[in-house]
Design a protein around this motif. Structure first.
Motif, PDB file in Angstrom:
ATOM      1  N   GLY A  30       0.877  -0.895   0.023  1.00 44.55           N
ATOM      2  CA  GLY A  30      -0.275  -0.130  -0.221  1.00 44.55           C
ATOM      3  C   GLY A  30       0.546   1.137   0.014  1.00 44.55           C
ATOM      4  O   GLY A  30       2.012   1.125  -0.119  1.00 44.55           O
ATOM      5  N   MET A  31      -0.311   2.134  -0.173  1.00 46.86           N
ATOM      6  CA  MET A  31       1.007   3.329   0.038  1.00 46.86           C
ATOM      7  C   MET A  31      -0.194   4.497   1.092  1.00 46.86           C
ATOM      8  O   MET A  31      -1.104   4.224   1.221  1.00 46.86           O
ATOM      9  N   GLY A  32       0.947   5.246   1.943  1.00 47.45           N
ATOM     10  CA  GLY A  32       0.073   6.242   2.457  1.00 47.45           C
ATOM     11  C   GLY A  32      -0.620   5.563   3.381  1.00 47.45           C
ATOM     12  O   GLY A  32       0.018   4.425   4.432  1.00 47.45           O
ATOM     13  N   ARG A  33      -1.581   6.096   4.028  1.00 51.23           N
ATOM     14  CA  ARG A  33      -2.470   5.664   5.140  1.00 51.23           C
ATOM     15  C   ARG A  33      -3.839   4.649   4.578  1.00 51.23           C
ATOM     16  O   ARG A  33      -3.876   3.704   5.416  1.00 51.23           O
ATOM     17  N   PHE A  34      -3.365   3.910   3.159  1.00 50.34           N
ATOM     18  CA  PHE A  34      -4.052   2.763   2.640  1.00 50.34           C
ATOM     19  C   PHE A  34      -3.345   1.921   2.236  1.00 50.34           C
ATOM     20  O   PHE A  34      -2.188   1.793   1.729  1.00 50.34           O
ATOM     21  N   VAL A  35      -2.745   0.768   4.074  1.00 49.85           N
ATOM     22  CA  VAL A  35      -1.985  -0.375   3.754  1.00 49.85           C
ATOM     23  C   VAL A  35      -3.228  -1.644   3.889  1.00 49.85           C
ATOM     24  O   VAL A  35      -4.082  -1.424   4.933  1.00 49.85           O
ATOM     25  N   VAL A  36      -2.440  -2.857   3.122  1.00 46.02           N
ATOM     26  CA  VAL A  36      -3.168  -4.175   3.364  1.00 46.02           C
ATOM     27  C   VAL A  36      -1.939  -4.808   4.216  1.00 46.02           C
ATOM     28  O   VAL A  36      -0.613  -4.885   3.038  1.00 46.02           O
ATOM     29  N   ASN A  37      -1.857  -5.667   5.263  1.00 43.17           N
ATOM     30  CA  ASN A  37      -0.456  -6.498   6.263  1.00 43.17           C
ATOM     31  C   ASN A  37      -1.202  -7.898   5.629  1.00 43.17           C
ATOM     32  O   ASN A  37      -2.345  -8.453   6.046  1.00 43.17           O
ATOM     33  N   ASP A  38      -0.498  -9.084   5.066  1.00 42.11           N
ATOM     34  CA  ASP A  38      -0.742 -10.011   4.673  1.00 42.11           C
ATOM     35  C   ASP A  38       0.376 -10.667   5.689  1.00 42.11           C
ATOM     36  O   ASP A  38       1.163 -11.162   4.774  1.00 42.11           O
ATOM     37  N   VAL A  39      -0.333 -11.154   6.818  1.00 41.27           N
ATOM     38  CA  VAL A  39       0.390 -12.543   7.823  1.00 41.27           C
ATOM     39  C   VAL A  39       0.253 -13.519   7.746  1.00 41.27           C
ATOM     40  O   VAL A  39      -0.513 -14.186   6.928  1.00 41.27           O
ATOM     41  N   MET A  40       1.352 -13.963   7.172  1.00 38.80           N
ATOM     42  CA  MET A  40       1.428 -15.503   6.738  1.00 38.80           C
ATOM     43  C   MET A  40       2.063 -16.443   7.617  1.00 38.80           C
ATOM     44  O   MET A  40       3.443 -15.958   8.440  1.00 38.80           O
ATOM     45  N   GLU A  41       2.388 -17.835   8.016  1.00 43.33           N
ATOM     46  CA  GLU A  41       2.957 -18.156   8.470  1.00 43.33           C
ATOM     47  C   GLU A  41       3.082 -20.111   7.672  1.00 43.33           C
ATOM     48  O   GLU A  41       2.154 -20.690   7.168  1.00 43.33           O
TER      49      GLU A  41
ATOM     50  N   ARG B 269       3.775 -24.497   2.041  1.00 44.95           N
ATOM     51  CA  ARG B 269       2.164 -23.768   2.034  1.00 44.95           C
ATOM     52  C   ARG B 269       2.358 -22.808   3.305  1.00 44.95           C
ATOM     53  O   ARG B 269       2.781 -22.997   4.711  1.00 44.95           O
ATOM     54  N   LEU B 270       1.771 -21.954   2.713  1.00 40.35           N
ATOM     55  CA  LEU B 270       1.396 -20.849   3.729  1.00 40.35           C
ATOM     56  C   LEU B 270      -0.330 -20.269   4.391  1.00 40.35           C
ATOM     57  O   LEU B 270      -0.272 -20.437   3.296  1.00 40.35           O
ATOM     58  N   GLU B 271      -0.289 -20.693   5.012  1.00 41.56           N
ATOM     59  CA  GLU B 271      -1.994 -20.024   5.348  1.00 41.56           C
ATOM     60  C   GLU B 271      -1.243 -18.430   6.399  1.00 41.56           C
ATOM     61  O   GLU B 271      -0.264 -18.095   6.452  1.00 41.56           O
ATOM     62  N   LYS B 272      -2.510 -18.182   5.301  1.00 43.76           N
ATOM     63  CA  LYS B 272      -2.720 -16.495   5.509  1.00 43.76           C
ATOM     64  C   LYS B 272      -3.540 -15.606   6.639  1.00 43.76           C
ATOM     65  O   LYS B 272      -4.900 -16.846   7.073  1.00 43.76           O
ATOM     66  N   ARG B 273      -2.771 -15.197   8.097  1.00 44.45           N
ATOM     67  CA  ARG B 273      -3.597 -15.040   8.970  1.00 44.45           C
ATOM     68  C   ARG B 273      -3.967 -13.522   9.615  1.00 44.45           C
ATOM     69  O   ARG B 273      -4.359 -13.324  10.896  1.00 44.45           O
ATOM     70  N   GLY B 274      -3.885 -12.554   8.483  1.00 50.45           N
ATOM     71  CA  GLY B 274      -4.356 -11.589   9.209  1.00 50.45           C
ATOM     72  C   GLY B 274      -5.863 -11.310   9.162  1.00 50.45           C
ATOM     73  O   GLY B 274      -6.590 -12.133   8.635  1.00 50.45           O
ATOM     74  N   ARG B 275      -6.221  -9.673   9.754  1.00 52.98           N
ATOM     75  CA  ARG B 275      -7.100  -9.371   9.772  1.00 52.98           C
ATOM     76  C   ARG B 275      -8.006  -9.526   8.320  1.00 52.98           C
ATOM     77  O   ARG B 275      -9.065  -9.475   8.409  1.00 52.98           O
ATOM     78  N   LEU B 276      -6.861  -9.024   6.970  1.00 54.33           N
ATOM     79  CA  LEU B 276      -8.459  -8.495   5.913  1.00 54.33           C
ATOM     80  C   LEU B 276      -7.669  -9.614   5.144  1.00 54.33           C
ATOM     81  O   LEU B 276      -8.619  -9.752   4.339  1.00 54.33           O
ATOM     82  N   VAL B 277      -6.824 -10.494   5.408  1.00 57.36           N
ATOM     83  CA  VAL B 277      -6.262 -11.569   3.897  1.00 57.36           C
ATOM     84  C   VAL B 277      -6.389 -12.516   4.609  1.00 57.36           C
ATOM     85  O   VAL B 277      -5.388 -12.895   5.791  1.00 57.36           O
ATOM     86  N   HIS B 278      -7.303 -13.667   3.912  1.00 59.11           N
ATOM     87  CA  HIS B 278      -7.300 -14.857   4.882  1.00 59.11           C
ATOM     88  C   HIS B 278      -7.201 -15.687   3.999  1.00 59.11           C
ATOM     89  O   HIS B 278      -6.677 -15.435   2.973  1.00 59.11           O
TER      90      HIS B 278
END
Length: 171
Positions: free
Chosen positions: A55-66, A82-91
């Motif tokens: 993202g840029m500025g105030r608009f960002v997306v966090n893709d948290v993976m394990e 294999r990665l599991e997506k465990r973020g608030r916005l990206v699943h």
């Protein structure tokens, strides 16, 4: 959840392709407006966690993976992460499989299922098209000739005559 399937051929041996494709910090350099940070000390193993911030500025997306599966290629046996997506916005999840090619080199299979929280399912086809293009470009750059994972070349991994050797299914 839109499905993303990408297949690429590479002249690299499987372990070299694997090493480039699983260098998580280099992924950010291949995706516009993205940086990747590790939360677990190397080497990668089951339980390794990292975040791709796009993202840029105030608009960002966090893709948290394990990392939930970590099996590097060995001999003629394919590698699988294999990665599991465990973020608030990206699943969802992603898998990177590197197989030995029939003759020499390797074949890469990138599979991903993702859901963006708050996006209506009606937009899944648009998310899938964008994901295939974005992840396909990242795979191409990570496998490109040049220093490992720098995207040292342009375009897709190439065959001996310069033709693209991979496909992004559904494009």
């Amino acid at each position: 959840m839109p499905g993303i399937r990408i297949v690429r051929g590479s002249s690299m041996p499987p372990y070299e392709a694997w090493t480039r494709l699983t260098d998580w910090e280099r992924h950010g350099a291949q995706v516009p407006f993205t940086r990747t940070s590790l939360h677990t000390a190397p080497p990668t193993r089951v339980g390794t966690r990292f975040t791709a911030v796009t993202g840029m500025g105030r608009f960002v997306v966090n893709d948290v993976m394990e990392v939930t599966v970590w099996r590097p290629p060995l001999g003629r046996a394919p590698g699988l992460a294999r990665l599991e997506k465990r973020g608030r916005l990206v699943h969802g999840w992603a898998e990177i499989e590197v197989r030995p090619a029939a003759d020499t080199g390797s074949e890469v299979h990138w599979r991903e299922e993702l859901r963006l929280f708050g996006f209506p399912r009606l937009l899944d086809p648009l998310v899938a098209v964008a994901g295939r293009r974005l992840f396909g470009r990242a795979v191409d750059r990570l496998l490109a000739p040049g220093p490992a994972g720098t995207g040292g070349g342009r375009g897709a991994a190439r065959g001996d005559r310069g033709e693209p050797t991979g496909t992004a299914e559904g494009q």
